[in-house]
Design a protein around this motif. Structure first.
Motif, PDB file in Angstrom:
ATOM      1  N   VAL A   1      -7.040   1.549  15.692  1.00 25.45           N
ATOM      2  CA  VAL A   1      -5.943   1.707  16.354  1.00 25.45           C
ATOM      3  C   VAL A   1      -4.740   1.430  15.430  1.00 25.45           C
ATOM      4  CG1 VAL A   1      -4.303   1.055  18.237  1.00 25.45           C
ATOM      5  CG2 VAL A   1      -6.747   1.023  18.977  1.00 25.45           C
ATOM      6  N   PHE A   2      -5.007   0.391  14.710  1.00 28.95           N
ATOM      7  CA  PHE A   2      -4.033  -0.078  13.728  1.00 28.95           C
ATOM      8  C   PHE A   2      -3.999   1.004  12.686  1.00 28.95           C
ATOM      9  CE2 PHE A   2      -3.214  -2.024   9.358  1.00 28.95           C
ATOM     10  CZ  PHE A   2      -2.012  -2.291   9.629  1.00 28.95           C
ATOM     11  N   LEU A   3      -4.962   1.431  12.136  1.00 27.70           N
ATOM     12  CA  LEU A   3      -5.171   2.597  11.212  1.00 27.70           C
ATOM     13  C   LEU A   3      -4.502   3.722  11.551  1.00 27.70           C
ATOM     14  CD1 LEU A   3      -8.787   2.135   9.615  1.00 27.70           C
ATOM     15  CD2 LEU A   3      -6.712   1.192   8.491  1.00 27.70           C
ATOM     16  N   GLY A   4      -4.772   4.412  12.787  1.00 30.34           N
ATOM     17  CA  GLY A   4      -4.171   5.605  13.106  1.00 30.34           C
ATOM     18  C   GLY A   4      -2.834   5.377  13.428  1.00 30.34           C
ATOM     19  N   SER A   5      -2.323   4.203  13.985  1.00 34.95           N
ATOM     20  CA  SER A   5      -0.858   4.042  14.387  1.00 34.95           C
ATOM     21  C   SER A   5       0.017   3.763  12.997  1.00 34.95           C
ATOM     22  CB  SER A   5      -0.659   3.067  15.215  1.00 34.95           C
ATOM     23  OG  SER A   5      -0.748   1.753  14.616  1.00 34.95           O
ATOM     24  N   THR A   6      -0.645   3.312  11.947  1.00 29.87           N
ATOM     25  CA  THR A   6       0.224   3.255  10.899  1.00 29.87           C
ATOM     26  C   THR A   6      -0.162   4.411   9.730  1.00 29.87           C
ATOM     27  OG1 THR A   6      -1.601   1.795   9.668  1.00 29.87           O
ATOM     28  CG2 THR A   6      -0.016   0.634  11.035  1.00 29.87           C
ATOM     29  N   GLY A   7      -1.247   4.749   9.611  1.00 31.87           N
ATOM     30  CA  GLY A   7      -1.564   5.974   8.927  1.00 31.87           C
ATOM     31  C   GLY A   7      -2.054   5.428   7.712  1.00 31.87           C
ATOM     32  N   ALA A   8      -2.377   4.096   7.741  1.00 29.98           N
ATOM     33  CA  ALA A   8      -3.048   3.488   6.485  1.00 29.98           C
ATOM     34  C   ALA A   8      -4.619   3.776   6.437  1.00 29.98           C
ATOM     35  CB  ALA A   8      -2.886   1.812   6.727  1.00 29.98           C
ATOM     36  N   SER A   9      -5.165   3.649   5.116  1.00 30.97           N
ATOM     37  CA  SER A   9      -6.706   3.763   5.063  1.00 30.97           C
ATOM     38  C   SER A   9      -7.073   2.292   4.778  1.00 30.97           C
ATOM     39  CB  SER A   9      -6.895   4.473   3.788  1.00 30.97           C
ATOM     40  OG  SER A   9      -6.419   3.984   2.635  1.00 30.97           O
ATOM     41  N   ALA A  10      -8.486   2.402   4.902  1.00 27.14           N
ATOM     42  CA  ALA A  10      -9.251   1.115   4.548  1.00 27.14           C
ATOM     43  C   ALA A  10      -8.742   0.632   3.109  1.00 27.14           C
ATOM     44  CB  ALA A  10     -10.670   1.226   4.594  1.00 27.14           C
ATOM     45  N   GLN A  11      -8.736   1.573   2.281  1.00 26.56           N
ATOM     46  CA  GLN A  11      -8.486   1.339   0.788  1.00 26.56           C
ATOM     47  C   GLN A  11      -6.889   0.594   0.722  1.00 26.56           C
ATOM     48  OE1 GLN A  11     -10.344   1.525  -1.878  1.00 26.56           O
ATOM     49  NE2 GLN A  11      -8.755   0.441  -2.985  1.00 26.56           N
ATOM     50  N   ASP A  12      -6.005   1.175   1.602  1.00 26.83           N
ATOM     51  CA  ASP A  12      -4.473   0.723   1.730  1.00 26.83           C
ATOM     52  C   ASP A  12      -4.586  -0.859   2.147  1.00 26.83           C
ATOM     53  OD1 ASP A  12      -3.256   3.159   0.963  1.00 26.83           O
ATOM     54  OD2 ASP A  12      -3.340   3.658   3.135  1.00 26.83           O
ATOM     55  N   LEU A  13      -5.556  -0.987   3.120  1.00 27.34           N
ATOM     56  CA  LEU A  13      -5.693  -2.553   3.308  1.00 27.34           C
ATOM     57  C   LEU A  13      -5.889  -3.342   2.336  1.00 27.34           C
ATOM     58  CD1 LEU A  13      -7.520  -2.137   6.907  1.00 27.34           C
ATOM     59  CD2 LEU A  13      -5.234  -2.177   6.589  1.00 27.34           C
ATOM     60  N   ARG A  14      -6.990  -2.911   1.585  1.00 24.01           N
ATOM     61  CA  ARG A  14      -7.229  -3.728   0.263  1.00 24.01           C
ATOM     62  C   ARG A  14      -6.292  -3.756  -0.843  1.00 24.01           C
ATOM     63  NH1 ARG A  14     -12.145  -1.716   2.014  1.00 24.01           N
ATOM     64  NH2 ARG A  14     -11.855   0.423   0.911  1.00 24.01           N
ATOM     65  N   ASP A  15      -5.250  -2.683  -1.234  1.00 28.73           N
ATOM     66  CA  ASP A  15      -4.340  -2.474  -2.140  1.00 28.73           C
ATOM     67  C   ASP A  15      -3.128  -3.003  -1.796  1.00 28.73           C
ATOM     68  OD1 ASP A  15      -6.373  -0.849  -3.507  1.00 28.73           O
ATOM     69  OD2 ASP A  15      -5.474   0.857  -3.170  1.00 28.73           O
ATOM     70  N   ARG A  16      -2.885  -2.808  -0.381  1.00 31.60           N
ATOM     71  CA  ARG A  16      -1.242  -3.258  -0.023  1.00 31.60           C
ATOM     72  C   ARG A  16      -1.275  -4.876   0.643  1.00 31.60           C
ATOM     73  NH1 ARG A  16       1.788   0.845   2.898  1.00 31.60           N
ATOM     74  NH2 ARG A  16       3.411  -0.576   2.032  1.00 31.60           N
ATOM     75  N   ALA A  17      -2.302  -5.469   0.544  1.00 29.88           N
ATOM     76  CA  ALA A  17      -2.376  -6.637   1.150  1.00 29.88           C
ATOM     77  C   ALA A  17      -1.526  -7.788   0.463  1.00 29.88           C
ATOM     78  CB  ALA A  17      -4.028  -7.087   1.501  1.00 29.88           C
TER      79      ALA A  17
ATOM     80  N   GLU B   1       1.467  -7.115  -0.359  1.00 30.32           N
ATOM     81  CA  GLU B   1       2.894  -6.531  -0.380  1.00 30.32           C
ATOM     82  C   GLU B   1       3.585  -7.253   0.893  1.00 30.32           C
ATOM     83  OE1 GLU B   1       3.040  -2.310  -0.373  1.00 30.32           O
ATOM     84  OE2 GLU B   1       1.795  -2.263  -1.960  1.00 30.32           O
ATOM     85  N   PRO B   2       4.578  -8.060   0.562  1.00 27.81           N
ATOM     86  CA  PRO B   2       5.038  -8.716   1.987  1.00 27.81           C
ATOM     87  C   PRO B   2       5.528  -7.729   2.983  1.00 27.81           C
ATOM     88  CG  PRO B   2       6.096  -9.676   0.227  1.00 27.81           C
ATOM     89  CD  PRO B   2       5.367  -8.380  -0.283  1.00 27.81           C
ATOM     90  N   GLU B   3       5.844  -6.369   2.790  1.00 28.47           N
ATOM     91  CA  GLU B   3       6.344  -5.557   3.809  1.00 28.47           C
ATOM     92  C   GLU B   3       5.179  -5.178   4.397  1.00 28.47           C
ATOM     93  OE1 GLU B   3       6.768  -4.624   0.287  1.00 28.47           O
ATOM     94  OE2 GLU B   3       8.399  -5.691  -0.008  1.00 28.47           O
ATOM     95  N   PHE B   4       3.797  -4.817   3.881  1.00 27.52           N
ATOM     96  CA  PHE B   4       2.774  -4.395   4.558  1.00 27.52           C
ATOM     97  C   PHE B   4       2.531  -5.639   5.547  1.00 27.52           C
ATOM     98  CE2 PHE B   4      -1.767  -3.595   4.741  1.00 27.52           C
ATOM     99  CZ  PHE B   4      -1.720  -2.364   5.325  1.00 27.52           C
ATOM    100  N   LEU B   5       2.485  -6.574   4.888  1.00 26.63           N
ATOM    101  CA  LEU B   5       1.959  -8.027   5.769  1.00 26.63           C
ATOM    102  C   LEU B   5       2.897  -7.933   6.887  1.00 26.63           C
ATOM    103  CD1 LEU B   5       1.177 -10.504   2.983  1.00 26.63           C
ATOM    104  CD2 LEU B   5      -0.413  -9.364   4.199  1.00 26.63           C
ATOM    105  N   GLY B   6       4.072  -7.772   6.872  1.00 23.41           N
ATOM    106  CA  GLY B   6       4.907  -7.637   8.054  1.00 23.41           C
ATOM    107  C   GLY B   6       4.438  -6.645   8.825  1.00 23.41           C
ATOM    108  N   SER B   7       4.306  -5.471   8.492  1.00 26.88           N
ATOM    109  CA  SER B   7       3.890  -4.435   9.498  1.00 26.88           C
ATOM    110  C   SER B   7       2.674  -4.709  10.234  1.00 26.88           C
ATOM    111  CB  SER B   7       3.451  -3.070   8.625  1.00 26.88           C
ATOM    112  OG  SER B   7       2.519  -3.259   7.880  1.00 26.88           O
ATOM    113  N   ILE B   8       1.716  -5.493   9.601  1.00 22.84           N
ATOM    114  CA  ILE B   8       0.534  -5.972  10.235  1.00 22.84           C
ATOM    115  C   ILE B   8       0.813  -6.783  11.354  1.00 22.84           C
ATOM    116  CG2 ILE B   8      -1.776  -7.431   9.970  1.00 22.84           C
ATOM    117  CD1 ILE B   8      -1.745  -6.457   7.054  1.00 22.84           C
ATOM    118  N   LEU B   9       1.915  -7.975  11.100  1.00 26.16           N
ATOM    119  CA  LEU B   9       2.281  -8.818  12.303  1.00 26.16           C
ATOM    120  C   LEU B   9       2.890  -7.812  13.318  1.00 26.16           C
ATOM    121  CD1 LEU B   9       3.444 -11.577   9.976  1.00 26.16           C
ATOM    122  CD2 LEU B   9       1.377 -11.587  11.479  1.00 26.16           C
ATOM    123  N   GLU B  10       3.615  -6.922  12.843  1.00 28.24           N
ATOM    124  CA  GLU B  10       4.497  -6.171  13.999  1.00 28.24           C
ATOM    125  C   GLU B  10       3.552  -5.392  14.756  1.00 28.24           C
ATOM    126  OE1 GLU B  10       7.513  -3.335  12.638  1.00 28.24           O
ATOM    127  OE2 GLU B  10       8.134  -4.527  10.928  1.00 28.24           O
TER     128      GLU B  10
END
Length: 94
Positions: free
Chosen positions: A28-44, A46-55
């Motif tokens: 659901v998270f990947l689908g709603s954000t358009g992020a890939s599993a690789q994005d999770l590793r690469d962008r972890a 970045e404060p903005e990405f971390l904020g989107s996880i909390l959102e």
């Protein structure tokens, strides 16, 4: 006492780890954000990405409760962490 930026990032990383282990919610998270599993590793880092996880977590109270209960975290802490990571971008004047 306000949560520090470092604590906010740590909490968001804990949410990310919790999401990664949640077979129902991760897609659901990947689908709603358009992020890939690789994005999770690469962008972890970045404060903005971390904020989107909390959102994302905060979209559903039951997700907040589930995460907080599983990690012995106060229910209001994800919201505090999100506010710290978003900075002034989250300011509402109305």
């Amino acid at each position: 006492m306000p949560i520090s930026a470092e604590s906010a990032e740590t909490l968001a990383l804990n949410v990310l780890a919790w999401l990664a282990g949640n077979e129902e919610l991760l897609p659901v998270f990947l689908g709603s954000t358009g992020a890939s599993a690789q994005d999770l590793r690469d962008r972890a880092v970045e404060p903005e990405f971390l904020g989107s996880i909390l959102e994302f977590l905060m979209l559903d109270d039951s997700w907040v409760v589930e995460f907080c209960d599983a990690n012995s975290v106060p229910y209001d802490l994800p919201g505090q962490a999100r506010a710290v990571l978003s900075g002034a971008a989250d300011m509402h004047w109305t």
